[in-house]
Write a protein that holds these residues in place. Structure first.
Motif, PDB file in Angstrom:
ATOM      1  N   SER A 243       0.726  -1.238   0.008  1.00 27.70           N
ATOM      2  CA  SER A 243       0.078  -0.121   0.129  1.00 27.70           C
ATOM      3  C   SER A 243       0.681   1.399  -0.041  1.00 27.70           C
ATOM      4  CB  SER A 243      -1.059   0.128   1.135  1.00 27.70           C
ATOM      5  OG  SER A 243      -1.797  -0.904   1.378  1.00 27.70           O
ATOM      6  N   PRO A 244       0.714   2.104  -1.047  1.00 31.59           N
ATOM      7  CA  PRO A 244       1.378   3.322  -1.022  1.00 31.59           C
ATOM      8  C   PRO A 244       0.725   4.383   0.083  1.00 31.59           C
ATOM      9  CG  PRO A 244      -0.030   3.203  -2.833  1.00 31.59           C
ATOM     10  CD  PRO A 244      -0.168   2.134  -2.181  1.00 31.59           C
ATOM     11  N   LYS A 245       1.224   5.711  -0.039  1.00 34.22           N
ATOM     12  CA  LYS A 245       0.450   6.630   0.794  1.00 34.22           C
ATOM     13  C   LYS A 245      -0.806   6.949   0.484  1.00 34.22           C
ATOM     14  CE  LYS A 245       5.248   8.522   2.227  1.00 34.22           C
ATOM     15  NZ  LYS A 245       6.275   9.595   1.912  1.00 34.22           N
ATOM     16  N   ALA A 246      -0.762   6.992  -0.974  1.00 38.61           N
ATOM     17  CA  ALA A 246      -2.065   7.335  -1.420  1.00 38.61           C
ATOM     18  C   ALA A 246      -3.158   6.349  -1.191  1.00 38.61           C
ATOM     19  CB  ALA A 246      -1.859   7.767  -2.939  1.00 38.61           C
ATOM     20  N   ARG A 247      -4.381   6.447  -1.306  1.00 45.22           N
ATOM     21  CA  ARG A 247      -5.459   5.758  -1.256  1.00 45.22           C
ATOM     22  C   ARG A 247      -5.693   5.057  -2.676  1.00 45.22           C
ATOM     23  NH1 ARG A 247     -11.802   6.915   0.047  1.00 45.22           N
ATOM     24  NH2 ARG A 247     -12.720   4.824  -0.460  1.00 45.22           N
ATOM     25  N   VAL A 248      -5.357   3.803  -2.713  1.00 48.67           N
ATOM     26  CA  VAL A 248      -5.674   2.905  -3.778  1.00 48.67           C
ATOM     27  C   VAL A 248      -7.134   2.629  -4.128  1.00 48.67           C
ATOM     28  CG1 VAL A 248      -4.969   0.889  -5.350  1.00 48.67           C
ATOM     29  CG2 VAL A 248      -3.399   2.161  -4.031  1.00 48.67           C
ATOM     30  N   LEU A 249      -7.684   3.138  -5.334  1.00 53.92           N
ATOM     31  CA  LEU A 249      -8.953   2.753  -5.716  1.00 53.92           C
ATOM     32  C   LEU A 249      -8.725   1.776  -6.925  1.00 53.92           C
ATOM     33  CD1 LEU A 249     -10.747   6.068  -5.697  1.00 53.92           C
ATOM     34  CD2 LEU A 249     -10.824   4.224  -3.948  1.00 53.92           C
ATOM     35  N   LEU A 273     -14.441  12.360  -5.727  1.00 55.36           N
ATOM     36  CA  LEU A 273     -13.204  12.411  -5.027  1.00 55.36           C
ATOM     37  C   LEU A 273     -13.075  13.794  -4.329  1.00 55.36           C
ATOM     38  CD1 LEU A 273     -10.792  10.436  -7.207  1.00 55.36           C
ATOM     39  CD2 LEU A 273     -12.252   9.441  -5.157  1.00 55.36           C
ATOM     40  N   ASP A 274     -13.543  14.552  -5.012  1.00 57.18           N
ATOM     41  CA  ASP A 274     -13.388  16.017  -4.362  1.00 57.18           C
ATOM     42  C   ASP A 274     -12.139  16.457  -3.851  1.00 57.18           C
ATOM     43  OD1 ASP A 274     -14.500  18.490  -3.465  1.00 57.18           O
ATOM     44  OD2 ASP A 274     -15.465  17.723  -1.830  1.00 57.18           O
ATOM     45  N   THR A 275     -10.981  16.463  -4.342  1.00 56.25           N
ATOM     46  CA  THR A 275      -9.745  16.828  -3.936  1.00 56.25           C
ATOM     47  C   THR A 275      -9.221  17.779  -4.630  1.00 56.25           C
ATOM     48  OG1 THR A 275      -7.824  15.921  -3.460  1.00 56.25           O
ATOM     49  CG2 THR A 275      -8.629  14.740  -5.317  1.00 56.25           C
ATOM     50  N   ASN A 276      -8.380  18.829  -4.130  1.00 57.98           N
ATOM     51  CA  ASN A 276      -7.799  19.780  -4.527  1.00 57.98           C
ATOM     52  C   ASN A 276      -6.280  19.082  -5.256  1.00 57.98           C
ATOM     53  OD1 ASN A 276      -9.680  21.634  -4.576  1.00 57.98           O
ATOM     54  ND2 ASN A 276      -8.820  22.089  -2.348  1.00 57.98           N
ATOM     55  N   ASP A 277      -5.957  17.785  -4.810  1.00 56.96           N
ATOM     56  CA  ASP A 277      -4.590  17.324  -5.056  1.00 56.96           C
ATOM     57  C   ASP A 277      -4.950  16.625  -6.356  1.00 56.96           C
ATOM     58  OD1 ASP A 277      -3.395  18.353  -2.973  1.00 56.96           O
ATOM     59  OD2 ASP A 277      -4.265  16.607  -1.435  1.00 56.96           O
ATOM     60  N   LYS A 278      -3.696  16.307  -6.868  1.00 53.97           N
ATOM     61  CA  LYS A 278      -3.657  15.602  -7.949  1.00 53.97           C
ATOM     62  C   LYS A 278      -4.090  14.124  -7.773  1.00 53.97           C
ATOM     63  CE  LYS A 278      -1.842  18.560 -11.073  1.00 53.97           C
ATOM     64  NZ  LYS A 278      -2.500  18.850 -12.289  1.00 53.97           N
ATOM     65  N   ILE A 279      -4.547  13.666  -8.764  1.00 54.99           N
ATOM     66  CA  ILE A 279      -5.099  11.937  -8.842  1.00 54.99           C
ATOM     67  C   ILE A 279      -4.153  11.327  -9.698  1.00 54.99           C
ATOM     68  CG2 ILE A 279      -7.067  10.418  -9.150  1.00 54.99           C
ATOM     69  CD1 ILE A 279      -8.924  13.128  -8.484  1.00 54.99           C
ATOM     70  N   GLY A 280      -3.570  10.108  -9.051  1.00 57.93           N
ATOM     71  CA  GLY A 280      -2.972   9.511 -10.050  1.00 57.93           C
ATOM     72  C   GLY A 280      -3.589   8.514 -10.883  1.00 57.93           C
ATOM     73  N   MET A 281      -3.338   7.749 -12.069  1.00 52.43           N
ATOM     74  CA  MET A 281      -3.886   6.715 -12.749  1.00 52.43           C
ATOM     75  C   MET A 281      -2.951   5.761 -13.205  1.00 52.43           C
ATOM     76  SD  MET A 281      -5.274   8.722 -16.112  1.00 52.43           S
ATOM     77  CE  MET A 281      -5.155   7.412 -17.381  1.00 52.43           C
ATOM     78  N   MET A 282      -3.123   4.534 -12.915  1.00 50.41           N
ATOM     79  CA  MET A 282      -2.293   3.349 -13.429  1.00 50.41           C
ATOM     80  C   MET A 282      -3.233   2.537 -14.264  1.00 50.41           C
ATOM     81  SD  MET A 282      -0.116   2.531 -10.202  1.00 50.41           S
ATOM     82  CE  MET A 282       0.103   0.721 -10.884  1.00 50.41           C
ATOM     83  N   THR A 283      -3.232   2.818 -15.581  1.00 55.12           N
ATOM     84  CA  THR A 283      -4.172   2.062 -16.374  1.00 55.12           C
ATOM     85  C   THR A 283      -3.334   1.246 -17.785  1.00 55.12           C
ATOM     86  OG1 THR A 283      -4.308   4.124 -17.555  1.00 55.12           O
ATOM     87  CG2 THR A 283      -5.906   3.625 -16.056  1.00 55.12           C
ATOM     88  N   LEU A 328       3.859   7.375  -8.486  1.00 58.50           N
ATOM     89  CA  LEU A 328       2.914   8.253  -8.253  1.00 58.50           C
ATOM     90  C   LEU A 328       2.708   8.776  -6.784  1.00 58.50           C
ATOM     91  CD1 LEU A 328      -0.137   6.626 -10.093  1.00 58.50           C
ATOM     92  CD2 LEU A 328       1.025   8.759 -10.905  1.00 58.50           C
ATOM     93  N   ASP A 329       3.175   7.947  -5.769  1.00 58.67           N
ATOM     94  CA  ASP A 329       3.529   8.279  -4.676  1.00 58.67           C
ATOM     95  C   ASP A 329       4.468   9.437  -4.361  1.00 58.67           C
ATOM     96  OD1 ASP A 329       2.040   7.444  -2.495  1.00 58.67           O
ATOM     97  OD2 ASP A 329       3.390   6.015  -1.731  1.00 58.67           O
ATOM     98  N   LYS A 330       5.337   9.354  -5.534  1.00 57.08           N
ATOM     99  CA  LYS A 330       6.282  10.439  -5.328  1.00 57.08           C
ATOM    100  C   LYS A 330       5.769  11.957  -5.831  1.00 57.08           C
ATOM    101  CE  LYS A 330      10.673   9.994  -6.780  1.00 57.08           C
ATOM    102  NZ  LYS A 330      11.792   9.667  -7.666  1.00 57.08           N
ATOM    103  N   HIS A 331       4.526  11.783  -6.674  1.00 60.23           N
ATOM    104  CA  HIS A 331       4.092  13.038  -7.033  1.00 60.23           C
ATOM    105  C   HIS A 331       2.946  13.536  -6.003  1.00 60.23           C
ATOM    106  CE1 HIS A 331       5.172  13.331 -11.248  1.00 60.23           C
ATOM    107  NE2 HIS A 331       5.170  12.307 -11.469  1.00 60.23           N
ATOM    108  N   GLN A 332       3.027  12.871  -4.588  1.00 64.56           N
ATOM    109  CA  GLN A 332       2.183  13.098  -3.584  1.00 64.56           C
ATOM    110  C   GLN A 332       0.626  13.295  -4.121  1.00 64.56           C
ATOM    111  OE1 GLN A 332       4.232  16.568  -2.467  1.00 64.56           O
ATOM    112  NE2 GLN A 332       5.243  15.367  -0.873  1.00 64.56           N
ATOM    113  N   VAL A 333       0.051  12.349  -4.677  1.00 65.46           N
ATOM    114  CA  VAL A 333      -1.185  12.370  -5.330  1.00 65.46           C
ATOM    115  C   VAL A 333      -2.011  11.685  -4.050  1.00 65.46           C
ATOM    116  CG1 VAL A 333      -0.638  11.823  -7.531  1.00 65.46           C
ATOM    117  CG2 VAL A 333      -1.100   9.853  -6.031  1.00 65.46           C
ATOM    118  N   GLU A 334      -3.280  12.230  -3.953  1.00 60.04           N
ATOM    119  CA  GLU A 334      -4.219  11.938  -2.720  1.00 60.04           C
ATOM    120  C   GLU A 334      -4.638  10.346  -3.122  1.00 60.04           C
ATOM    121  OE1 GLU A 334      -8.029  13.339  -0.068  1.00 60.04           O
ATOM    122  OE2 GLU A 334      -6.903  14.721  -1.392  1.00 60.04           O
ATOM    123  N   TYR A 335      -4.991  10.100  -4.414  1.00 65.11           N
ATOM    124  CA  TYR A 335      -5.604   8.978  -4.800  1.00 65.11           C
ATOM    125  C   TYR A 335      -4.934   8.302  -6.103  1.00 65.11           C
ATOM    126  CZ  TYR A 335      -9.834  10.446  -2.421  1.00 65.11           C
ATOM    127  OH  TYR A 335     -10.623  10.996  -1.347  1.00 65.11           O
TER     128      TYR A 335
END
Length: 367
Positions: A243-249, A273-283, A328-335
């Motif tokens: 598990s990274p620091k970000a929440r994984v969906l 998600l209603d966040t001002n932070d960036k959201i990572g996507m792994m697709t 993506l954790d290094k980018h400090q994303v929230e999700y």
């Protein structure tokens, strides 16, 4: 084992000397990077748990450099299925559960009467073990519960930032990026019925095992959530992992949902998600989900993409899972939105890791 590069040879010797002095070393394998110590040195093994912050009822896998070393330390009659699988997959990403010898510390086996052993095929891993002259207990080289590491930089940026790790660890050997990117497959073939039970899917697929020993001789059951008194026989069976620091969906394809509804669900998810932070996507780089998320990003511009590979090549996808989580954790994303894959071949091991990274069913979403 000799290397043409004299400096590589010298560095391996330094790391081996460190291991023999009771220290812990970060080193590359074909699966993920390992955190190795003398498997038969009780205090050194305790240092592994200290460095990782790992629960001491979570057993360690032992790595040997050759069949000669295996027979010297773990000599015992093996079932025919093991003989076939060893002949096919060693050296390689297959760990077999065997009876533990009396000399091995309880810290290595978590007080069990079994131990997992494998021969890695990475040349630096085998050279380090051979130069040390002792089997190495080696879990993945990451802080407990975090994504496994597949580069030396990952090891440095994660576990080496822990004060407890720096106290027992002098060296990280950089052997490049791990080829497979997921941990070894762990099997138990010493049960009464003689079946080969897959305790953890990994670099050797269930299909590979069946090809060698027959469909009827291989059993795999998805692991359920474990109670506090459950005793794991191999790593990854009980505690939260990867598990990274970000929440994984984890986004799973719903075959009953049409394209327009999928697009609507993705838009609603991003908005919810209603966040001002960036959201990572792994697709997957060629999927509908990727295409639609990139379309959404044209207006929102808050998605950071990390493409994990093509849908028709699960080996590439597997090699990018942990690398993507670290990136993506290094980018400090929230999700981090992660696209699920089919649970066959390498996909079974991929989804095993992603379910654990997501943590609970609330984070698994049908799209």
């Amino acid at each position: 084992m000799q290397f043409l590069c004299q400096q590589t040879q010298l560095n391996i010797k330094k790391a081996a000397d460190s291991i023999l002095s009771g220290k812990v070393v970060g080193f590359p394998t074909e699966t993920v990077y390992g955190l190795g110590a003398n498997a038969f040195n009780e205090q050194a093994v305790r240092s592994i748990f200290k460095a990782k912050g790992r629960p001491n009822d979570n057993p360690l896998i032992v790595h040997v450099s050759s069949l000669n070393m295996f027979n010297s330390y773990f000599n015992q009659k093996l079932p025919r299925t093991y003989e076939l699988l060893i002949n096919e997959f060693w050296p390689g990403p297959l760990t077999i559960l065997i009876k533990s010898p009396s000399q091995i510390p309880a810290e290595t086996t978590a007080n069990l009467n079994t131990v997992g052993v494998r021969i890695p095929y990475h040349p630096i891993a085998r050279a380090l073990i051979e130069c040390s002259g002792v089997p190495l207990a080696a879990p993945s080289a990451n802080s407990s519960g975090k994504p496994s590491t597949t580069t030396a930089l990952h090891v440095y940026e994660d576990i080496f930032q822990r004060k407890e790790a720096r106290e027992v660890m002098d060296y990280i050997i950089d052997g490049g990026r791990s080829d497979i990117g997921l941990e070894s497959t762990v099997i138990d073939g010493i049960t009464v019925d003689g079946k080969v039970r897959v305790l953890r899917p990994g670099g050797v697929t269930v299909e590979d095992l069946k090809r060698v020993v027959g469909d009827d001789n291989v059993v795999y059951e998805k692991m359920e959530i474990k109670t506090a008194d459950f005793k794991p026989t191999t790593p990854g069976m009980k505690y939260k992992h990867y598990s990274p620091k970000a929440r994984v969906l984890l986004l799973m394809n719903d075959s009953n949902t049409n394209k327009s509804d999928k697009i609507k669900k993705l838009k609603e998810l991003i908005e919810s998600l209603d966040t001002n932070d960036k959201i990572g996507m792994m697709t997957l780089e060629d999927s509908l989900m990727t295409n639609e998320l990139m379309n959404i990003n044209k207006s929102s511009n808050n998605l950071i993409p990390y493409f994990i590979g093509p849908s028709n090549n699960p080996s590439i996808v597997a090699s990018n899972i942990f690398a993507g989580l670290h990136s993506l954790d290094k980018h400090q994303v929230e999700y981090i939105l992660v696209e699920g894959v089919e649970e066959r071949n390498e996909g079974l091991a991929i989804m095993n890791r992603l379910y654990k990274a997501a943590g609970n069913l609330e984070n698994v979403i049908l799209i």
